[in-house]
Enzyme design. Structure first.
Site, PDB file in Angstrom:
ATOM      1  N   LYS A 614       0.787  -1.234   0.000  1.00 11.42           N
ATOM      2  CA  LYS A 614       0.000   0.000   0.000  1.00 11.42           C
ATOM      3  C   LYS A 614       0.821   1.286   0.000  1.00 11.42           C
ATOM      4  O   LYS A 614       0.369   2.336   0.456  1.00 11.42           O
ATOM      5  CB  LYS A 614      -0.989   0.046   1.193  1.00 11.42           C
ATOM      6  CG  LYS A 614      -1.834  -1.173   1.372  1.00 11.42           C
ATOM      7  CD  LYS A 614      -2.427  -1.733   0.112  1.00 11.42           C
ATOM      8  CE  LYS A 614      -3.460  -0.876  -0.565  1.00 11.42           C
ATOM      9  NZ  LYS A 614      -3.862  -1.505  -1.890  1.00 11.42           N
ATOM     10  N   THR A 615       2.025   1.210  -0.480  1.00  7.60           N
ATOM     11  CA  THR A 615       2.832   2.435  -0.526  1.00  7.60           C
ATOM     12  C   THR A 615       3.025   2.926  -1.964  1.00  7.60           C
ATOM     13  O   THR A 615       3.755   3.874  -2.195  1.00  7.60           O
ATOM     14  CB  THR A 615       4.220   2.188   0.102  1.00  7.60           C
ATOM     15  OG1 THR A 615       4.813   1.084  -0.594  1.00  7.60           O
ATOM     16  CG2 THR A 615       4.127   1.898   1.579  1.00  7.60           C
ATOM     17  N   GLY A 616       2.404   2.216  -2.920  1.00  5.19           N
ATOM     18  CA  GLY A 616       2.564   2.584  -4.330  1.00  5.19           C
ATOM     19  C   GLY A 616       3.417   1.586  -5.087  1.00  5.19           C
ATOM     20  O   GLY A 616       3.955   1.884  -6.154  1.00  5.19           O
ATOM     21  N   THR A 617       3.517   0.379  -4.561  1.00 10.26           N
ATOM     22  CA  THR A 617       4.412  -0.613  -5.176  1.00 10.26           C
ATOM     23  C   THR A 617       3.935  -1.038  -6.570  1.00 10.26           C
ATOM     24  O   THR A 617       4.747  -1.308  -7.451  1.00 10.26           O
ATOM     25  CB  THR A 617       4.549  -1.864  -4.284  1.00 10.26           C
ATOM     26  OG1 THR A 617       3.244  -2.392  -4.030  1.00 10.26           O
ATOM     27  CG2 THR A 617       5.240  -1.560  -2.977  1.00 10.26           C
ATOM     28  N   THR A 618       2.613  -1.080  -6.776  1.00  5.41           N
ATOM     29  CA  THR A 618       2.115  -1.506  -8.098  1.00  5.41           C
ATOM     30  C   THR A 618       2.425  -0.437  -9.135  1.00  5.41           C
ATOM     31  O   THR A 618       2.796  -0.746 -10.284  1.00  5.41           O
ATOM     32  CB  THR A 618       0.604  -1.782  -8.043  1.00  5.41           C
ATOM     33  OG1 THR A 618       0.316  -2.511  -6.852  1.00  5.41           O
ATOM     34  CG2 THR A 618       0.125  -2.561  -9.246  1.00  5.41           C
ATOM     35  N   SER A 712      -4.920   2.687   4.339  1.00  2.00           N
ATOM     36  CA  SER A 712      -5.093   2.163   2.975  1.00  2.00           C
ATOM     37  C   SER A 712      -5.215   0.632   3.018  1.00  2.00           C
ATOM     38  O   SER A 712      -6.034   0.030   2.312  1.00  2.00           O
ATOM     39  CB  SER A 712      -3.909   2.602   2.112  1.00  2.00           C
ATOM     40  OG  SER A 712      -3.915   1.924   0.889  1.00  2.00           O
ATOM     41  N   GLY A 834      -5.689   3.261  -5.901  1.00  3.55           N
ATOM     42  CA  GLY A 834      -6.228   4.622  -5.888  1.00  3.55           C
ATOM     43  C   GLY A 834      -7.716   4.569  -5.603  1.00  3.55           C
ATOM     44  O   GLY A 834      -8.534   5.103  -6.357  1.00  3.55           O
ATOM     45  N   TYR A 837     -12.208   6.467  -0.619  1.00  2.94           N
ATOM     46  CA  TYR A 837     -12.771   6.177   0.709  1.00  2.94           C
ATOM     47  C   TYR A 837     -12.673   7.463   1.532  1.00  2.94           C
ATOM     48  O   TYR A 837     -11.875   8.370   1.221  1.00  2.94           O
ATOM     49  CB  TYR A 837     -12.056   5.004   1.391  1.00  2.94           C
ATOM     50  CG  TYR A 837     -10.554   4.957   1.235  1.00  2.94           C
ATOM     51  CD1 TYR A 837      -9.728   5.760   2.027  1.00  2.94           C
ATOM     52  CD2 TYR A 837      -9.947   4.111   0.297  1.00  2.94           C
ATOM     53  CE1 TYR A 837      -8.349   5.709   1.875  1.00  2.94           C
ATOM     54  CE2 TYR A 837      -8.575   4.071   0.138  1.00  2.94           C
ATOM     55  CZ  TYR A 837      -7.771   4.870   0.930  1.00  2.94           C
ATOM     56  OH  TYR A 837      -6.413   4.843   0.788  1.00  2.94           O
TER      57      TYR A 837
HETATM   58  P1  A3P Z   1      -4.965   3.647  -2.228  1.00  2.00           P
HETATM   59  O1  A3P Z   1      -5.686   2.730  -3.126  1.00  2.00           O
HETATM   60  O2  A3P Z   1      -5.243   3.427  -0.799  1.00  2.00           O
HETATM   61  O3  A3P Z   1      -5.100   5.083  -2.649  1.00  2.00           O
HETATM   62  P2  A3P Z   1       0.187  -0.734  -3.593  1.00  2.00           P
HETATM   63  O4  A3P Z   1       0.279  -0.792  -5.061  1.00  2.00           O
HETATM   64  O5  A3P Z   1       1.539  -0.836  -2.941  1.00  2.00           O
HETATM   65  O6  A3P Z   1      -0.831  -1.643  -3.041  1.00  2.00           O
HETATM   66  O7  A3P Z   1      -0.265   0.724  -3.222  1.00  2.00           O
HETATM   67  C1  A3P Z   1      -1.513   1.213  -3.614  1.00  2.00           C
HETATM   68  C2  A3P Z   1      -1.442   2.675  -3.429  1.00  2.00           C
HETATM   69  O8  A3P Z   1      -0.608   3.241  -4.423  1.00  2.00           O
HETATM   70  C3  A3P Z   1      -2.765   3.348  -3.653  1.00  2.00           C
HETATM   71  O9  A3P Z   1      -3.401   3.359  -2.391  1.00  2.00           O
HETATM   72  C4  A3P Z   1      -2.381   4.713  -4.165  1.00  2.00           C
HETATM   73  O10 A3P Z   1      -2.570   5.733  -3.228  1.00  2.00           O
HETATM   74  C5  A3P Z   1      -0.900   4.592  -4.457  1.00  2.00           C
HETATM   75  N1  A3P Z   1      -0.489   5.095  -5.775  1.00  2.00           N
HETATM   76  C6  A3P Z   1       0.638   5.784  -5.987  1.00  2.00           C
HETATM   77  N2  A3P Z   1       0.749   6.087  -7.280  1.00  2.00           N
HETATM   78  C7  A3P Z   1      -0.319   5.570  -7.921  1.00  2.00           C
HETATM   79  C8  A3P Z   1      -0.736   5.561  -9.269  1.00  2.00           C
HETATM   80  N3  A3P Z   1      -0.019   6.137 -10.210  1.00  2.00           N
HETATM   81  N4  A3P Z   1      -1.887   4.945  -9.548  1.00  2.00           N
HETATM   82  C9  A3P Z   1      -2.608   4.357  -8.584  1.00  2.00           C
HETATM   83  N5  A3P Z   1      -2.249   4.334  -7.294  1.00  2.00           N
HETATM   84  C10 A3P Z   1      -1.109   4.936  -6.948  1.00  2.00           C
END
Ligand code: A3P
Length: 881
Positions: A614-618, A712, A834, A837
């Site tokens: 949940k830090t933006g890894t995807t 998140s 993203g 909520y």
């Molecule tokens: P939220 O869905 O709570 O906003 P992960 O991929 O590690 O699970 O992290 C998901 C989080 O990546 C999302 O949390 C979102 O805030 C963040 N994020 C950062 N850059 C993003 C992007 N370009 N597109 C979608 N989410 C992004």
């Protein structure tokens, strides 16, 4: 007319010339033939090996036999005091590279005794206690002088610690340039003389510290080195442990008062003088007996905390029992010698049996005499244990599929059944360790299916050398035990050709490497070969000698149990070894040689994105994959874009399974493979495992405010219909107490734990150097991905520099940056990234700010230490918002 010469001459003269010639040629031919036949028989009739079975002449330990030292009172022992110490030794060394310091560490390590080394310096002194407990149950000084000359403050701390926790001190007298005569040892009533040559060492049977070491024998001959120190005292606190005679005559002349017969080389201080028990060694660990006395001192002075078991298991495998060149194989007399040696060894080692490995293909491949030897062996099959080798001695890793391996094994099994060889031992060995480690899955499968194998052994896990690092593991329900070396190999046939000569073998047996293996290793599996039992029968001599020597000098209890029982015993002793730790086979030449040529190390990642979740890894994963020279893993049907290899059950599927997730790069120096598994970050097993397989990999992590991350993650769990998350508010989850239901406490823990960033990062930094770790700011990745990607490329050193500016665009409807497609449209991450909520409630935010404050303080220290900028969110948290 009369002729000269006697009647025979006359007779000879009467024989016509051609007959004489023919007779001479015939006679010559006959003698040549006889010589040849004789030579053939002599060469074929085996002479007895030059050695008789060794004799043991151990005297029984008997204090009356030694009138030199009177029996002394035993010291008071207070086990309760010592129960407050950890089972670990504190070793003061002179420098990180000092020889004796390294030997002490290696010996402790070989016996799996925990220790910490400290370099003696005037400035700092290590902390000895932790919440009322002593961190060490033994203190060791590589150099006695460093103990004696310690500054008063530190010496007081150390002595008080030893008194309070009943901890003893071992010290070695370092080399001295001056000849010390009657030099007082610190302010103790003890005196020493240095730089002596000594011989004939014996032990004092009344010395209380003897445990593993058995007194009663004298080690005849010169002790190694010319710089021995001996000790003298009249005080009752001192009890001699070992003593020797001097061969330094000049010393005797100079010092008339000194008794010429015995000089104490190892002295025990019973603690009757100042309450602290000590052992002083008059030389280093070069003398084999000192290694035993050192271990006994450790046991005694730590009051059993650093104790060793006396039980030792031994299994002698004779590999390749039918594999050997003509002329080097066993004959009938060798088989008989084997059987009688086995029964003699059985009298010394309960349960002893030789364990014979066979490759049926080579049965009857010697000459006539040797083939009879094979038959005698089979006629006596019941005398031994047997284990299958490969049918034709082929290496399993060269087989690509399991069925062809199975076919080979079936041939060997058929052979076994035809010849009355038992097939239910459950143990097998692969030629040259092939397929065992690095593991070759088809071998394990085929072994299990054809033979029901449950246990094997290898020298290769994790590496051949040093032997003290060899460990066991269990893979596919097959126990892999570490094997030891005894100095005999396929080519070690004759004593004259023994590497280093006969004296080298004798040295190894009598206190040297092989003997020490028995001391240090509780389970000893030795691999020998058919050729060591024919010819000079070196193996019989070696094992009988070493076992007798072990019984002369130690109280070890040797045993042999069948391999399956041995396997179980091993993992009972060392349960922490059950799980393997995979290493990169390409980092070790020997491993590479027994790895399939169809596998390549290019299919392993060069960097890992480790999370946390949940830090933006995807987003980072997607952006990295846009780079032409960065190749991500293939998706998993179960865990989608994440492989999740290092953290869970997948790890036990092995590295072949892992490598299947990666493409083979077309240009391995330019292209970078990577994988992202966000759960790696906070799993304590992962850094160790990742480092073992990918020591040069770069590690990328992303951090955002831990409170936001937790929120998140909670929303993510709700979106995945987690019942506990659905039934509890975020506040309820994060404030759940110890009385809350277990499911709620679990959820809380999983929600909050990854945010303790400093704790997890330290864990990674224990394995990887800081230069291989990149810590990204997740807020910056979200708001300014182009500069984050620039930073990442620079850190990875990936070429060419990819222009993210023209490939990423903010998408107002998504509210995030997305990838620009060739059509000009944007492709954003899915709905689960993203999410929408409501914002976090103020109370919860405050609660979490407080909760994470100490961890955030630690994180700021860690980042400062690494020379990194603090992200804005961390500054704000530290400022208290
Ligand atoms: P939220 O869905 O709570 O906003 P992960 O991929 O590690 O699970 O992290 C998901 C989080 O990546 C999302 O949390 C979102 O805030 C963040 N994020 C950062 N850059 C993003 C992007 N370009 N597109 C979608 N989410 C992004």
């Amino acid at each position: 007319m009369t002729t000269r010469g006697g009647p025979s001459m006359k007779w000879a003269l009467r024989i016509p010339q051609p007959y004489i010639k023919r007779a001479i040629i015939l006679a010559l031919g006959f003698s040549l033939l006889s010589i040849w036949i004789l030579a053939y028989y002599v060469s074929q009739t085996k002479q007895n090996p030059r050695w008789e079975p060794p004799q043991a002449n151990c005297k029984l330990a008997d204090s009356k036999a030694n009138p030199f030292f009177p029996v002394r009172p035993q010291p008071m022992r207070d086990a309760a005091k010592n129960s407050r110490t950890q089972p670990a030794a504190l070793v003061f060394v002179e420098s990180a590279y000092s020889k004796l310091g390294q030997e002490i560490a290696a010996l402790l390590e070989a016996n799996r005794l925990k220790y910490k080394t400290e370099i003696v310096s005037g400035k700092s002194f290590p902390s000895l206690t932790e919440v009322g407990h002593g961190k060490y149950s033994l203190v060791i000084f590589e150099n006695l002088n460093k103990y004696l000359l310690m500054d008063k403050w530190n010496r007081d701390i150390l002595d008080r610690y030893c008194l309070e926790f009943n901890v003893g001190i071992i010290s070695f007298v370092g080399k001295s340039e001056d000849n010390l005569l009657n030099k007082r040892v610190g302010d103790f009533p003890l005196f020493m003389h240095s730089n002596l040559r000594l011989k004939d060492c014996s032990l004092n049977p009344d010395c209380p510290l003897l445990y593993l070491t058995r007194a009663g024998e004298t080690w005849r001959g010169n002790l190694p080195g010319e710089d021995w120190t001996i000790f003298q005292s009249n005080h009752t606190t001192y009890e001699p442990v070992a003593y020797a005679k001097t061969s330094s005559l000049e010393y005797v002349h100079m010092n008339e008062n000194v008794d010429r017969s015995f000089h104490v080389t190892v002295m025990q201080d019973l603690g009757l003088y100042d309450g602290i028990q000590r052992v002083f060694f008059g030389n280093d660990l070069n003398f084999w007996l000192h290694r035993l006395l050192f271990l006994d001192s450790a046991t005694y002075l730590s009051q059993g905390k650093l104790s060793l078991s006396l039980e030792r298991f031994i299994l002698v495998d004779i590999d390749d029992i039918f594999v050997g060149k003509v002329g080097t194989r066993m004959q009938t007399s060798d088989v008989k010698a084997l059987i009688s040696a086995q029964s003699r060894l059985g009298a010394l080692v309960p349960g002893f049996r030789f364990n014979l490995g066979f490759s049926g293909y080579f049965y009857h491949s010697g000459d006539d005499v040797e083939d009879v030897g094979d038959d005698v062996l089979l006629a006596n099959a019941h005398e031994f244990w047997w284990f299958p080798h490969m049918w034709a001695h082929t290496q399993p890793h060269t087989f690509t599929n399991e069925s062809s391996l199975r076919e080979q094994m079936i041939l060997n099994k058929r052979f076994a059944k035809e010849h009355g060889i038992p097939t239910d031992g459950g143990y097998a060995v692969a030629p040259h360790h092939s397929g065992v480690y690095p593991v070759h899955v088809p071998l394990y499968e085929a072994w299990r299916k054809v033979w029901g194998i449950k246990v094997t052994s290898t020298e290769e896990y994790p590496h051949l050398r040093p032997p003290r690092h060899r460990r066991g593991f269990i893979y596919k329900n097959i126990m892999v035990l570490p094997r030891q070396t005894c100095g005999l190999f396929t080519h070690t046939i004759f004593i004259d050709k023994y590497p280093g000569g006969r004296s080298r073998l004798e040295e190894s047996i009598h206190g040297g490497e092989l003997f020490q293996t028995f001391i240090n290793s509780r389970v000893n599996i030795f691999m020998t070969h058919l050729s060591n039992y024919g010819n000079d029968r070196l193996a019989l001599y070696t094992f009988e000698s070493v076992i007798k020597f072990v019984q002369c000098w130690t109280n070890l209890q040797l045993k042999t149990v069948p391999p399956l029982e041995l396997g179980k015993k091993y993992f009972d002793l060392y349960p922490e070894e059950v799980n393997p730790v995979w290493q990169n086979p390409c980092d070790d030449k020997r491993h590479l040689a027994i790895w399939s040529k169809y596998k390549t190390c290019d299919r392993l990642p060069r960097f890992l994105v480790i999370g946390p979740q949940k830090t933006g890894t995807t987003a980072l994963y997607a952006f990295l994959s846009m780079h032409p020279n960065i190749l991500s893993n293939f998706p998993s049907s179960k865990t989608f874009e994440e492989v999740q290899f290092f953290n869970g059950a997948n790890y036990y599927r092995g590295i072949d399974w892992y490598m299947e997730f990666f493409p083979t790069p077309s240009n391995s120096s330019l292209q970078y493979l990577f994988e992202k598994s966000a759960t790696y970050f906070d799993n304590e097993l992962v850094p160790k495992r990742a480092h073992a397989l990918l020591p040069r990999a770069k590690i990328v992590t992303i951090l955002i405010n831990p409170a936001r991350r937790a929120y998140s993650w909670y929303q993510h769990m709700r979106a995945h219909a987690d019942a506990v998350a659905l039934n509890h508010s975020f506040y309820q989850v994060v404030t759940a107490t110890d009385e809350a239901p277990r499911s709620l406490r679990d959820l809380k823990n999983r929600c909050l734990s990854p945010g303790k960033y400093a704790v997890h990062l330290e864990m990674w930094l224990n394995h990887y150097p800081a230069s291989q770790l990149l810590i990204l700011d997740g807020d910056q990745l979200r708001t300014d991905p182009v500069s984050t990607m620039w930073k990442t490329q620079k850190f990875l050193k990936v070429k060419p520099h990819f222009d993210y500016d023209s490939h990423l665009r903010y998408d107002p409807s998504k509210g995030f940056y997305c990838q620009v497609m060739p059509s000009g449209k944007t492709k954003c991450l899915g709905r689960s990234k993203g999410r929408h909520y409501p914002p976090m409630e103020n109370d919860t935010e405050k609660f979490l700010s407080n909760y994470y404050l100490p961890y955030n303080v630690e994180l700021s220290k860690l980042l400062t230490r690494l020379g990194q900028q603090l992200p804005d969110w961390l500054r704000e948290e530290l400022r208290g918002r």
